[in-house]
Motif scaffolding. Structure first.
Motif, short mmCIF file in Angstrom:
data_model
loop_
_atom_site.label_atom_id
_atom_site.label_comp_id
_atom_site.label_asym_id
_atom_site.label_seq_id
_atom_site.Cartn_x
_atom_site.Cartn_y
_atom_site.Cartn_z
N ARG A 44 9.76 39.54 47.36
CA ARG A 44 8.42 39.15 47.84
C ARG A 44 8.35 37.10 47.68
O ARG A 44 8.35 36.42 48.02
CB ARG A 44 7.17 39.52 46.88
N GLY A 45 8.98 37.24 46.44
CA GLY A 45 9.89 35.18 46.10
C GLY A 45 10.69 34.40 47.47
O GLY A 45 10.41 33.48 47.63
N GLU A 47 10.60 35.65 50.33
CA GLU A 47 9.28 36.08 52.06
C GLU A 47 9.40 34.52 51.79
O GLU A 47 8.92 33.78 52.84
CB GLU A 47 9.13 37.38 52.03
N ALA A 48 8.82 33.92 50.59
CA ALA A 48 7.51 32.55 50.53
C ALA A 48 8.42 31.87 50.18
O ALA A 48 7.93 30.55 51.29
CB ALA A 48 6.90 32.61 49.22
N VAL A 49 10.19 31.50 49.82
CA VAL A 49 10.70 30.36 50.32
C VAL A 49 10.74 30.26 52.03
O VAL A 49 11.23 29.29 52.20
CB VAL A 49 11.19 30.97 49.57
N TYR A 50 11.35 31.49 52.34
CA TYR A 50 11.67 31.66 53.61
C TYR A 50 10.11 30.95 54.80
O TYR A 50 10.42 30.38 55.45
CB TYR A 50 11.53 32.71 54.04
N ARG A 51 9.20 31.23 54.26
CA ARG A 51 7.54 30.80 54.86
C ARG A 51 8.07 29.13 55.49
O ARG A 51 7.34 28.97 55.76
CB ARG A 51 6.56 31.88 54.97
N GLU A 52 8.13 29.07 53.73
CA GLU A 52 8.35 27.04 53.73
C GLU A 52 9.38 26.76 54.30
O GLU A 52 9.73 25.40 53.91
CB GLU A 52 7.81 27.18 51.94
N ARG A 67 11.40 22.36 45.04
CA ARG A 67 10.37 23.15 45.70
C ARG A 67 10.60 24.70 45.91
O ARG A 67 9.84 24.91 45.05
CB ARG A 67 10.15 22.47 47.69
N ILE A 68 12.36 25.04 45.87
CA ILE A 68 12.00 26.14 46.54
C ILE A 68 11.88 26.70 44.23
O ILE A 68 11.34 28.35 44.05
CB ILE A 68 13.84 26.49 45.89
N GLY A 69 12.63 26.42 43.31
CA GLY A 69 12.39 26.70 41.87
C GLY A 69 10.78 27.08 42.31
O GLY A 69 10.03 27.96 40.95
N LEU A 70 9.32 26.34 42.25
CA LEU A 70 8.18 25.82 41.82
C LEU A 70 7.69 27.20 43.02
O LEU A 70 7.02 28.19 42.45
CB LEU A 70 7.27 24.88 42.64
N VAL A 71 8.28 27.70 43.58
CA VAL A 71 7.72 28.78 44.64
C VAL A 71 8.10 29.91 43.97
O VAL A 71 6.98 30.91 44.13
CB VAL A 71 8.38 28.74 46.00
N LEU A 72 9.29 29.86 43.86
CA LEU A 72 9.81 31.33 43.25
C LEU A 72 8.75 31.70 41.79
O LEU A 72 8.86 32.64 41.64
CB LEU A 72 10.79 31.07 42.84
N GLY A 78 7.25 38.57 36.49
CA GLY A 78 7.93 38.74 35.42
C GLY A 78 8.48 37.88 34.53
O GLY A 78 8.25 36.96 34.71
N ALA A 79 9.64 38.22 34.40
CA ALA A 79 10.80 37.86 33.61
C ALA A 79 12.11 36.44 34.81
O ALA A 79 11.99 35.46 34.55
CB ALA A 79 11.66 38.09 32.77
N ALA A 80 11.82 37.71 35.87
CA ALA A 80 12.81 36.83 36.54
C ALA A 80 11.89 35.56 37.56
O ALA A 80 12.91 34.70 37.57
CB ALA A 80 13.04 37.60 37.59
N GLY A 81 11.36 35.56 37.90
CA GLY A 81 10.08 33.61 37.90
C GLY A 81 10.85 32.92 37.46
O GLY A 81 10.41 31.80 37.82
N PRO A 82 10.37 32.66 35.93
CA PRO A 82 10.45 32.39 35.48
C PRO A 82 12.06 31.02 35.18
O PRO A 82 12.10 29.96 34.62
CB PRO A 82 9.91 32.47 34.28
N LEU A 83 12.75 32.51 35.19
CA LEU A 83 14.20 32.15 35.26
C LEU A 83 14.91 30.93 36.05
O LEU A 83 15.52 30.23 36.33
CB LEU A 83 15.11 33.25 34.31
N TYR A 84 14.89 32.08 37.31
CA TYR A 84 15.56 31.31 38.70
C TYR A 84 14.52 30.26 38.43
O TYR A 84 14.95 29.13 39.11
CB TYR A 84 14.76 32.82 39.75
#
Length: 204
Positions: A44-45, A47-52, A67-72, A78-84
């Protein structure tokens, strides 16, 4: 190798395809020691980056990484979003527009330290940090992309025999041993994809 808009757009597409290809595998890894949604969350993350990707690729690299980090952060969950997200936003902030490879290695080290603080974890805790630390060390040594990729894969595999000390997997105690960490695995997949691109596009 400096990245232009075309390079960045292609890297986003390749990373998205790699995560989609391994989505079920990442989910199975997470099912063994977590809640089973790491593959779906990463997909999901990305794919969101890919759309932008067009807007992201038009930015200078530091701003694009932020910007990529913010989108992720906003889409992985979960835990992965804040870490990435922390990794990429801090890396973007630390990079100068025309930084060389030594600057990148130093900025990456600082970004990884920020991830460690965010996750309150370190080497050997069975997280994506167990891939990030050795990959950064190889970059700082000016290793070739294929060597960095091999390092990432080996580091992820090494988490199988580690005892989880952070996150949901830590609740399993000794039962977490024998399972590769899904975050380390997704991190290695992304690192390998990026390295392969550099290997194929760096002038000989």
């Amino acid at each position: 190798m400096p990245l232009d808009a075309c390079d960045l757009s292609q890297l986003i597409s390749l990373c998205r395809a790699q995560i989609e290809r391994h989505c079920e595998h990442l989910g199975r890894l997470d099912s063994a020691i977590g809640d089973g949604d790491h593959g779906a969350n990463m997909k999901r993350g990305l794919e969101a980056v890919y759309r932008e990707r067009a807007d992201i690729a038009s930015l200078p690299l530091p701003a694009a990484l932020e910007r990529i980090g913010l989108v992720l952060v906003m889409t992985i969950g979960g835990a992965a979003g804040p870490l990435y997200g922390t990794l990429l936003m801090e890396l973007g902030r630390g990079l100068a527009d025309e930084g060389g490879r030594a600057d990148f290695a130093a900025s990456l080290a600082r970004a990884i330290a920020a991830v460690a603080r965010r996750g309150r974890s370190g080497p050997g805790d069975k997280t994506l940090l167990d891939v990030l630390y050795p990959v950064q060390a190889e970059i700082a040594r000016h290793a070739a992309p294929d060597r960095i990729a091999a390092c990432a894969r080996t580091a992820a595999q090494a988490t199988e025999m580690m005892l989880a000390r952070r996150g949901r997997a830590s609740y399993l105690g000794a039962r977490s041993v024998g399972h590769e960490d899904p975050g380390a695995s997704s991190c290695a997949l992304l690192a390998m994809t990026i390295c392969q691109y550099f290997q194929e596009h760096t002038p000989s």
